[in-house]
Design an enzyme around this catalytic site. Structure first.
Site, PDB file in Angstrom:
ATOM      1  N   GLU A   1       0.835  -1.205   0.000  1.00 31.61           N
ATOM      2  CA  GLU A   1       0.000   0.000   0.000  1.00 31.61           C
ATOM      3  C   GLU A   1       0.867   1.251   0.000  1.00 31.61           C
ATOM      4  O   GLU A   1       2.080   1.170   0.206  1.00 31.61           O
ATOM      5  CB  GLU A   1      -0.958  -0.005   1.193  1.00 31.61           C
ATOM      6  CG  GLU A   1      -0.276  -0.244   2.498  1.00 31.61           C
ATOM      7  CD  GLU A   1      -1.253  -0.598   3.621  1.00 31.61           C
ATOM      8  OE1 GLU A   1      -1.746   0.348   4.225  1.00 31.61           O
ATOM      9  OE2 GLU A   1      -1.485  -1.799   3.882  1.00 31.61           O
TER      10      GLU A   1
ATOM     11  N   LYS B   1       2.565   4.661   1.178  1.00 28.63           N
ATOM     12  CA  LYS B   1       3.023   5.242   2.442  1.00 28.63           C
ATOM     13  C   LYS B   1       2.756   6.743   2.382  1.00 28.63           C
ATOM     14  O   LYS B   1       3.460   7.484   1.685  1.00 28.63           O
ATOM     15  CB  LYS B   1       4.512   4.959   2.641  1.00 28.63           C
ATOM     16  CG  LYS B   1       5.048   5.444   3.964  1.00 28.63           C
ATOM     17  CD  LYS B   1       6.471   4.962   4.168  1.00 28.63           C
ATOM     18  CE  LYS B   1       7.034   5.318   5.514  1.00 28.63           C
ATOM     19  NZ  LYS B   1       6.860   6.683   5.933  1.00 28.63           N
TER      20      LYS B   1
ATOM     21  N   LYS C   1      11.202   3.297   0.924  1.00 27.58           N
ATOM     22  CA  LYS C   1      11.096   4.749   0.700  1.00 27.58           C
ATOM     23  C   LYS C   1      11.629   5.087  -0.692  1.00 27.58           C
ATOM     24  O   LYS C   1      12.678   4.566  -1.110  1.00 27.58           O
ATOM     25  CB  LYS C   1      11.911   5.499   1.744  1.00 27.58           C
ATOM     26  CG  LYS C   1      11.432   5.242   3.167  1.00 27.58           C
ATOM     27  CD  LYS C   1      10.795   6.424   3.816  1.00 27.58           C
ATOM     28  CE  LYS C   1      11.784   7.438   4.272  1.00 27.58           C
ATOM     29  NZ  LYS C   1      11.161   8.497   5.056  1.00 27.58           N
TER      30      LYS C   1
ATOM     31  N   CYS D   1      20.318  46.899  -6.480  1.00 28.88           N
ATOM     32  CA  CYS D   1      18.970  46.369  -6.724  1.00 28.88           C
ATOM     33  C   CYS D   1      18.691  46.322  -8.237  1.00 28.88           C
ATOM     34  O   CYS D   1      18.850  47.341  -8.926  1.00 28.88           O
ATOM     35  CB  CYS D   1      17.941  47.265  -6.039  1.00 28.88           C
ATOM     36  SG  CYS D   1      16.252  46.776  -6.398  1.00 28.88           S
TER      37      CYS D   1
ATOM     38  N   CYS E   1      15.752  49.031  -9.007  1.00 30.27           N
ATOM     39  CA  CYS E   1      15.864  50.482  -8.868  1.00 30.27           C
ATOM     40  C   CYS E   1      17.300  50.960  -8.759  1.00 30.27           C
ATOM     41  O   CYS E   1      17.536  52.167  -8.648  1.00 30.27           O
ATOM     42  CB  CYS E   1      15.046  50.960  -7.667  1.00 30.27           C
ATOM     43  SG  CYS E   1      15.742  50.444  -6.104  1.00 30.27           S
TER      44      CYS E   1
ATOM     45  N   CYS F   1      16.954  45.522  -0.521  1.00 38.14           N
ATOM     46  CA  CYS F   1      17.028  46.850  -1.105  1.00 38.14           C
ATOM     47  C   CYS F   1      16.378  47.817  -0.109  1.00 38.14           C
ATOM     48  O   CYS F   1      15.211  47.651   0.243  1.00 38.14           O
ATOM     49  CB  CYS F   1      16.273  46.869  -2.441  1.00 38.14           C
ATOM     50  SG  CYS F   1      15.938  48.530  -3.021  1.00 38.14           S
TER      51      CYS F   1
ATOM     52  N   ASP G   1       2.516  10.635   3.135  1.00 36.63           N
ATOM     53  CA  ASP G   1       3.467  11.573   3.714  1.00 36.63           C
ATOM     54  C   ASP G   1       2.684  12.622   4.494  1.00 36.63           C
ATOM     55  O   ASP G   1       2.330  13.681   3.974  1.00 36.63           O
ATOM     56  CB  ASP G   1       4.266  12.232   2.579  1.00 36.63           C
ATOM     57  CG  ASP G   1       5.465  12.980   3.110  1.00 36.63           C
ATOM     58  OD1 ASP G   1       5.778  12.843   4.301  1.00 36.63           O
ATOM     59  OD2 ASP G   1       6.096  13.700   2.317  1.00 36.63           O
TER      60      ASP G   1
ATOM     61  N   CYS H   1      11.201  51.775  -4.750  1.00 38.93           N
ATOM     62  CA  CYS H   1      11.553  50.581  -5.524  1.00 38.93           C
ATOM     63  C   CYS H   1      10.225  49.917  -5.943  1.00 38.93           C
ATOM     64  O   CYS H   1       9.391  49.615  -5.079  1.00 38.93           O
ATOM     65  CB  CYS H   1      12.382  49.659  -4.631  1.00 38.93           C
ATOM     66  SG  CYS H   1      12.848  48.134  -5.426  1.00 38.93           S
TER      67      CYS H   1
ATOM     68  N   TYR I   1      -5.027   3.426   7.676  1.00 39.50           N
ATOM     69  CA  TYR I   1      -4.228   2.316   7.164  1.00 39.50           C
ATOM     70  C   TYR I   1      -4.077   1.152   8.137  1.00 39.50           C
ATOM     71  O   TYR I   1      -3.384   0.194   7.848  1.00 39.50           O
ATOM     72  CB  TYR I   1      -2.860   2.788   6.683  1.00 39.50           C
ATOM     73  CG  TYR I   1      -2.032   3.540   7.712  1.00 39.50           C
ATOM     74  CD1 TYR I   1      -1.622   2.938   8.892  1.00 39.50           C
ATOM     75  CD2 TYR I   1      -1.665   4.861   7.486  1.00 39.50           C
ATOM     76  CE1 TYR I   1      -0.863   3.623   9.820  1.00 39.50           C
ATOM     77  CE2 TYR I   1      -0.903   5.551   8.410  1.00 39.50           C
ATOM     78  CZ  TYR I   1      -0.513   4.925   9.578  1.00 39.50           C
ATOM     79  OH  TYR I   1       0.228   5.605  10.488  1.00 39.50           O
TER      80      TYR I   1
END
Ligand code: IVH
Length: 684
Positions: free
Chosen positions: A121, A123, A324, A418, A421, A436, A125, A442, A232
């Site tokens: 089955e 697994k 896994k 930046c 700008c 910045c 997460d 900006c 499960y």
């Protein structure tokens, strides 16, 4: 509480409550388990509203497992730690197919010539929890914790639609259903997007978000999260008398399905290692098409009586193992780096990659996090980067494919200015990223500040989304947030909208009305809305209560500001810097002239009667909700704390107060007062 109603007096209501409960449970079941709507949303909401109102009127008819509990509302302050009746074991796990082959041949050897099979089955997460059912009713939900002790999260679990509150058909009188709470991708992404829009930090992955959701203090919030429970495992006490079908794991899951659990449809009974390997191979790629995350395959011996025979190792059973999936990894050339400027000015370098297929999608970009990240991986120009996609959806750069590096390629030079700008970037002490500092001009920051200003927790101008703000900026109608209050109707009507459409009269009126209404937003939120660095919702509230007006905050010195609870030197300095800027002074003046709330309105309910007193609040109250009583304490200058300590002046005890709190208060000799006594304190 004494029951004012005689049971006999509301027999017809009791019948109606039963009837509504059955109907709503059935509609929920069909909707969440079978994807079928038997009634319209409206009809469903009406039935639910009727049940809620009956339960309010006749509290003795409200059962803990009523479908009304799905919407939540109960507040959990501290989650009670409880011992698992049956320890929650983990599984031996491996990334190697050879170890799966060894598991299979060892199992065959240990079981000799007894007939048996395996189940394979998915697994999941997510977050493992155990649900205890007695007489078909959910009585407790506990997280795995350390396997022996976990957190009692029953009220939050009740809000998850795929956790049955009352079981159908046949079930053991007393058993535990185990499974995983997962956050399906679609709901997770929508939730994270909402968090970003609200100015909250997004969650890194669905598992963390699921785990955080189960620990929410307000179960009504958990109800909104759209979590899913996948069962499960069924744990039945050895003494229980159960049908023959319970002799196999697959039989138990089939029975669980009939009871109303969501059980994975992908389970496959396998008779040998070839079938197991085929299952693993299939899901190694098919997993990317699932609507939720999995990180492997679980293989179990299907025949329950054989489990005892195979026994346990130190921590895990010998009758099951988890395979896994390896994170998929590819190597692809770095073409260039784009530097993105975030809404708060933070710079994020993003790698533009030669497009490459990984885990079912084409990857073209991946974040390079910040300058330290690039330096720690020692990335050079034109390097081949190693990209991984694990259980998480987002591909990650995990290293450099050194063998493919061309000779004499220079190290990446991080930008100094930046890209939006041209301002020289700064890196504050202790901060990982560059930013910045040109907050007001900006372009992405200007838009970001406006987005923050209009957001729900700030000025709540919900008719102005990102696109409309961008249009207003581009058209030169606004330059800063104060300009919003000076927009003329004729500037809006006919303005070209996002998708080539132009703004209609009605939309223009709605925008102006929302801007106008925001003038009533209290001062503490106006202060938060300004977007002063490090001043969040809570900080703004504390500063507003302390100084009481914008003028007082603007004139405060560094040391004045540091008198405020929880305001440190970094935040205090940011506030001083903010108000020292002439452009900001101009904004404040324009906001004041527009009629925003620039001070706390001193109503008669505000005083300093509780100055220097610290309260812990527990239980429910007659005249106040829990939040109301807390803000009442704060309005009168008192402090609210969540746990009892030697600093607590009063434990304010309502009905159904937590026994732990009472014990702690008694042991520390804390004075306990009730609601009446509290009212006397603030009125005398
Ligand atoms: S069976 C005694 N089946 O994986 C066996 N576990 O260490 C109990 N998990 O934290 C576990 N999907 O929460 C089982 N289909 C599945 C599972 C599963 C996910 C989790 C479980 C545990 C970990 C295994």
């Amino acid at each position: 509480m004494t029951n004012l109603f005689n049971y006999q007096d509301h027999e017809s209501e009791r019948q109606r409550v039963d009837e509504l409960t059955k109907l709503i449970n059935q509609y929920n079941y069909e909707y969440y388990m079978n994807d079928r709507s038997l009634v319209s949303d409206l009809e469903f909401d009406q039935l639910l509203a009727e049940l809620i109102s009956l339960e309010r009127m006749y509290p003795d008819l409200a059962k803990p497992n009523s479908p009304t509990q799905r919407v939540g509302g109960e507040i959990n302050k501290n989650f009670k730690q409880v011992s698992h009746r049956f320890p929650m074991l983990s599984l031996g796990n491996t990334y190697s197919i050879e170890e799966i082959e060894e598991f299979e041949s060892r199992t065959r050897r240990l079981l000799g010539n007894k007939p048996f099979s395996y189940t394979c089955e998915l697994k999941y997460d997510g977050v493992a929890i155990g649900l205890t059912y007695k007489h078909g009713q959910l009585v407790q939900a506990v997280t795995r914790g350390n396997g022996t002790v976990g957190d009692d999260i029953t009220t939050n679990a009740r809000t998850i639609p795929t956790i049955p509150l009352q079981l159908y058909g046949q079930y053991p009188d007393d058993f535990e259903a185990r499974g995983e709470v997962v956050y399906p991708f679609e709901a997770f992404q929508a939730f994270n997007q909402q968090r970003i829009a609200d100015g909250d930090e997004p969650f890194a992955n669905p598992r963390n978000a699921a785990s955080g959701s189960l620990k929410l203090q307000n179960s009504a919030e958990c109800a909104k999260r759209k979590l899913m429970f996948c069962m499960y495992f069924m744990m039945v006490p050895e003494s229980a008398v159960v049908p023959q079908s319970y002799n196999t794991h697959s039989g138990r899951l089939e029975a669980a399905k009939q009871m109303g659990f969501r059980v994975q449809p992908y389970l496959k009974e396998c008779s040998d290692i070839h079938e197991i390997k085929a299952f693993i191979d299939y899901w190694d790629t098919a997993r990317w098409d699932l609507p939720f995350g999995i990180d492997g395959i679980v293989i179990k011996v299907n025949q329950v009586p054989l489990w005892n025979e195979l026994g346990l190792t130190a921590k895990s059973p010998r009758w099951a193992i988890a395979y896994k999936f390896k994170a998929e990894r590819v190597s692809t050339p770095l073409l260039s780096i784009s530097y993105q400027v975030g809404r708060t000015g933070i710079i994020t370098p993003v790698a533009n990659l030669q497009p490459v297929s990984l885990g079912g999608t084409i990857v073209k970009r991946a974040t390079m996090v910040n300058a330290d990240f690039i330096q720690s991986l020692d990335i050079h120009e034109n390097d081949y980067l190693l990209i991984e996609k694990g259980g998480e959806i987002i591909p990650k750069i995990v290293g450099v494919d050194i063998e493919k590096r061309q000779p004499n390629t220079p190290r990446i030079q991080y930008i100094t200015h930046c890209p939006e700008c041209g301002t020289l970037l700064v890196r504050a002490n202790g901060e990982a990223g560059h930013y910045c500092p040109n907050q007001d001009h900006c372009p992405p920051q200007r838009l970001g500040r406006l987005e923050h200003f209009v957001s729900r927790k700030a000025m709540n101008i919900d008719t102005l989304g990102t696109e409309r703000l961008r249009i207003l900026l581009d058209a030169g109608i606004i330059h800063d947030l104060a300009d919003l209050y000076y927009i003329q109707r004729e500037q809006l009507v006919g303005l070209s909208g996002c998708e080539g459409t132009s703004l209609q009269d009605k939309s223009a009126d709605n925008i102006l009305a929302a801007i106008h209404n925001s003038k009533q937003i209290p001062f503490e939120r106006v202060l938060f809305a300004l977007g002063i660095r490090y001043v969040g919702e809570v900080g703004a509230k504390k500063i507003a209560r302390y100084f009481k007006s914008m003028e007082a905050v603007a004139n405060a010195t560094l040391s004045d500001l540091m008198q405020v609870d929880d305001i440190g030197d970094v935040t205090a300095q940011a506030i001083v810097d903010y108000f020292a800027d002439p452009h900001h002074q101009e904004i404040i003046q324009k906001l004041q002239q527009a009629g925003l709330q620039m001070a706390i309105i001193n109503d008669e309910n505000t005083s300093q009667k509780l100055k220097d007193l610290t309260f812990v609040v527990s239980g429910t109250f007659q005249h106040f909700s829990r939040d109301e009583i807390k803000s009442s304490i704060e309005q009168h200058g008192g402090k609210v704390s969540s746990s009892i300590s030697s600093k607590t002046t009063y434990l304010l005890a309502g009905e159904k107060m937590g026994p732990e709190k009472l014990k702690k208060a008694e042991s520390l000799g804390t004075t306990i007062i009730n609601e009446e006594q509290y009212l006397q304190l603030i009125t005398e």
